[in-house]
Scaffold this motif. Structure first.
Motif, PDB file in Angstrom:
ATOM      1  N   MET A  17      16.209  60.813  66.398  1.00 11.44           N
ATOM      2  CA  MET A  17      16.844  59.638  65.930  1.00 11.44           C
ATOM      3  C   MET A  17      15.878  58.772  64.813  1.00 11.44           C
ATOM      4  O   MET A  17      14.583  59.086  64.737  1.00 11.44           O
ATOM      5  CB  MET A  17      16.780  58.604  67.065  1.00 11.44           C
ATOM      6  N   LYS A  18      16.556  58.291  64.105  1.00  9.07           N
ATOM      7  CA  LYS A  18      15.990  57.451  62.867  1.00  9.07           C
ATOM      8  C   LYS A  18      14.962  56.304  63.754  1.00  9.07           C
ATOM      9  O   LYS A  18      15.252  55.616  64.240  1.00  9.07           O
ATOM     10  CB  LYS A  18      17.006  56.801  61.953  1.00  9.07           C
ATOM     11  N   SER A  19      13.836  56.234  62.969  1.00 11.80           N
ATOM     12  CA  SER A  19      12.637  55.308  63.346  1.00 11.80           C
ATOM     13  C   SER A  19      13.191  53.984  62.991  1.00 11.80           C
ATOM     14  O   SER A  19      13.668  53.728  62.203  1.00 11.80           O
ATOM     15  CB  SER A  19      11.379  55.487  62.995  1.00 11.80           C
ATOM     16  N   ARG A  20      12.856  52.869  63.721  1.00 10.55           N
ATOM     17  CA  ARG A  20      13.354  51.494  63.541  1.00 10.55           C
ATOM     18  C   ARG A  20      12.315  50.937  62.632  1.00 10.55           C
ATOM     19  O   ARG A  20      12.388  49.764  62.167  1.00 10.55           O
ATOM     20  CB  ARG A  20      13.736  50.745  64.680  1.00 10.55           C
ATOM     21  N   ARG A  21      11.094  51.313  62.545  1.00  8.89           N
ATOM     22  CA  ARG A  21       9.931  50.878  61.840  1.00  8.89           C
ATOM     23  C   ARG A  21      10.022  50.862  60.284  1.00  8.89           C
ATOM     24  O   ARG A  21      10.760  51.949  59.773  1.00  8.89           O
ATOM     25  CB  ARG A  21       8.419  51.337  62.230  1.00  8.89           C
ATOM     26  N   VAL A  22       9.961  49.707  59.564  1.00 11.80           N
ATOM     27  CA  VAL A  22      10.083  49.705  58.151  1.00 11.80           C
ATOM     28  C   VAL A  22       8.712  49.349  57.563  1.00 11.80           C
ATOM     29  O   VAL A  22       7.894  48.568  58.035  1.00 11.80           O
ATOM     30  CB  VAL A  22      11.091  48.647  57.812  1.00 11.80           C
ATOM     31  N   LEU A  23       8.282  50.470  56.842  1.00  7.63           N
ATOM     32  CA  LEU A  23       6.912  50.512  56.364  1.00  7.63           C
ATOM     33  C   LEU A  23       7.006  50.332  54.640  1.00  7.63           C
ATOM     34  O   LEU A  23       7.873  50.886  54.186  1.00  7.63           O
ATOM     35  CB  LEU A  23       6.093  51.565  56.562  1.00  7.63           C
ATOM     36  N   GLU A  24       6.183  49.587  54.291  1.00  7.62           N
ATOM     37  CA  GLU A  24       6.254  49.262  52.678  1.00  7.62           C
ATOM     38  C   GLU A  24       5.546  50.399  52.220  1.00  7.62           C
ATOM     39  O   GLU A  24       4.777  51.176  53.061  1.00  7.62           O
ATOM     40  CB  GLU A  24       5.215  48.224  52.125  1.00  7.62           C
ATOM     41  N   PRO A  25       5.761  51.132  51.055  1.00  3.16           N
ATOM     42  CA  PRO A  25       5.284  52.384  50.690  1.00  3.16           C
ATOM     43  C   PRO A  25       3.579  52.437  50.654  1.00  3.16           C
ATOM     44  O   PRO A  25       2.994  53.403  50.919  1.00  3.16           O
ATOM     45  CB  PRO A  25       5.711  52.613  49.263  1.00  3.16           C
ATOM     46  N   ALA A  26       3.110  51.178  50.195  1.00  4.06           N
ATOM     47  CA  ALA A  26       1.498  51.089  50.171  1.00  4.06           C
ATOM     48  C   ALA A  26       1.028  51.221  51.432  1.00  4.06           C
ATOM     49  O   ALA A  26      -0.100  51.974  51.698  1.00  4.06           O
ATOM     50  CB  ALA A  26       1.011  49.711  49.596  1.00  4.06           C
ATOM     51  N   THR A  27       1.600  50.756  52.368  1.00  6.39           N
ATOM     52  CA  THR A  27       1.232  50.787  54.006  1.00  6.39           C
ATOM     53  C   THR A  27       1.190  52.222  54.518  1.00  6.39           C
ATOM     54  O   THR A  27       0.407  52.630  54.978  1.00  6.39           O
ATOM     55  CB  THR A  27       2.047  49.759  54.736  1.00  6.39           C
ATOM     56  N   ALA A  28       2.262  52.821  54.142  1.00 12.01           N
ATOM     57  CA  ALA A  28       2.494  54.189  54.526  1.00 12.01           C
ATOM     58  C   ALA A  28       1.459  54.870  53.926  1.00 12.01           C
ATOM     59  O   ALA A  28       0.937  55.872  54.489  1.00 12.01           O
ATOM     60  CB  ALA A  28       3.936  54.872  54.117  1.00 12.01           C
ATOM     61  N   ARG A  29       1.286  54.997  52.352  1.00 13.51           N
ATOM     62  CA  ARG A  29       0.284  55.881  51.880  1.00 13.51           C
ATOM     63  C   ARG A  29      -1.041  55.498  52.608  1.00 13.51           C
ATOM     64  O   ARG A  29      -1.879  56.537  52.770  1.00 13.51           O
ATOM     65  CB  ARG A  29       0.218  55.511  50.448  1.00 13.51           C
TER      66      ARG A  29
END
Length: 136
Positions: A17-29
């Motif tokens: 299932m798709k995660s509900r967490r939304v991350l900014e690209p900079a945070t994910a990096r």
């Protein structure tokens, strides 16, 4: 179907299932960089015994120091320079605040003179400030 197979099947369905967490690209990096640094540190820890590194603070473990060193090595030269500038400004502000506490009656000009004494020594600071006063 056995209970174990049913359980594993339900886990497999949830994992897709798709995660509900939304991350900014900079945070994910940044999260990936930290994870990779930990992975490298873990590999290095297995390759060599944990020896105290030069410059490691007493409250920092060798593993944490390896992670920090790995993250610092990945910074670009511009990022490293920005960090040096930020730390230099912080040290300068701390020095000024310390001088203000030691000399509460001093005005801004005197604080700057005391700061110059700290940085340059009293002889050079006196010559610099004397030449500034003579030039006015």
């Amino acid at each position: 179907m056995s209970t174990l197979k049913q359980y594993l099947a339900s886990i497999g369905r949830r994992g897709g299932m798709k995660s509900r967490r939304v991350l900014e690209p900079a945070t994910a990096r940044r999260m990936v960089a930290i994870r990779e640094a930990r992975r490298v540190a873990k590999c290095l820890q297995h390759m060599a015994p944990a020896l105290p590194l030069g410059g490691t603070p007493a409250d920092t473990t060798a593993k944490a120091q390896v992670i920090q060193d790995t993250l610092l090595r990945r910074l670009s030269p511009v990022e490293k320079l920005a960090q040096v500038v930020r730390l230099s400004r912080m040290v300068d502000r701390l020095a000024i605040e310390g001088l203000k506490q030691r000399h509460p009656a001093a005005d801004d000009a005197m604080i700057q003179y005391f700061r110059a004494e700290l940085r340059l020594g009293s002889e050079v600071a006196a010559r610099v400030y004397r030449s500034q006063c003579d030039g006015d």
